[in-house]
Design an enzyme around this catalytic site. Sequence first.
Site, PDB file in Angstrom:
ATOM      1  CG  HIS A  64      -0.564   3.988   4.413  1.00  0.00           C
ATOM      2  ND1 HIS A  64      -1.730   3.781   5.122  1.00  0.00           N
ATOM      3  CD2 HIS A  64      -0.201   2.762   3.952  1.00  0.00           C
ATOM      4  CE1 HIS A  64      -2.060   2.510   5.077  1.00  0.00           C
ATOM      5  NE2 HIS A  64      -1.135   1.863   4.385  1.00  0.00           N
ATOM      6  CB  SER A 121      -0.982   0.008   1.172  1.00  0.00           C
ATOM      7  OG  SER A 121      -0.306  -0.130   2.393  1.00  0.00           O
TER       8      SER A 121
END
Length: 294
Positions: free
Chosen positions: A195, A144
């Site tokens: 992230h 991610s």
Amino acid sequence: MQRRSRGINTGLILLLSQIFHVGINNIPPVTLATLALNIWLFLNPLKSLYNSCLSVEKCYQQKDWQRLLLSPFHHADDWHLYFNMASMLWKGINLERRLGSKWFAYIIITFSLLTGVVYLFLEFALAEFMDEPDFRRNCAVGFSGVLFALKVLNNHYCPGGFVNVLGFPVPNKFACWAELVAIHFISPGTSFAGHLAGILVGLMYTHGPLKKIMETCAGMFSSNIAYPEQRYYFNSSGYSGYQDSYPYGRPGHYAEVPRNYDVYTAGLSEEEQLERALRASLWDRGPSDGEGLG
């Protein structure tokens, strides 16, 4: 960090159904290879999650640098794999058709490594600034971080419009930041630094020197690389497609940009996938304290 047993891998089955629904022949080669690699390593991991996750303690202090290669391509369970790869499916189709397969492969490799490096830097900086050694032990896996970097690229190429983030309309250019806050407001156990590292890498490419550095490095290995220049065209419905032209006389080719991404995500937008992901058992049965999922 151990993979939780789910019995039937529902997330994996759903992912495979989406891939076959889109059609393997309709997925560009680098995107397809990335999906295949992640699925293969989920089914046949090279190492356990504990031995592949990325942390300052394991990677920097213990000099286990192979984690930079392993961590992006390992996932905690089938739902973790599903939500990352469903996002990769539509991002890859869009960006690979725009940038070309060779350059997109270069981006995936560079972003995978650089996101890990930036993640280590962020965790180290937090440990030093806050005098909290636990940040050095935070261990993350998953793709991610790379996906957040690709999201920055996608929003850069399509800057107009709004996206829905947890029910609120957000301009495309701010979508990454809104989703970063939203996912960690609702599920604080995920890897915020992982992230954020992806967003920073994406910004280094779109607004910083990274793209120029990559072009320079590519030119050192091959003087025959032709970088595509996109020629966009519009119709009454707005942005519709593009055509590549090459400075060294290679013929351009037209690629239609798919506008309905429902087919890639089972009718769910990215934001709806995010909301579903936050309700999935991945978050309910996430890693223990001091660990994170990318």
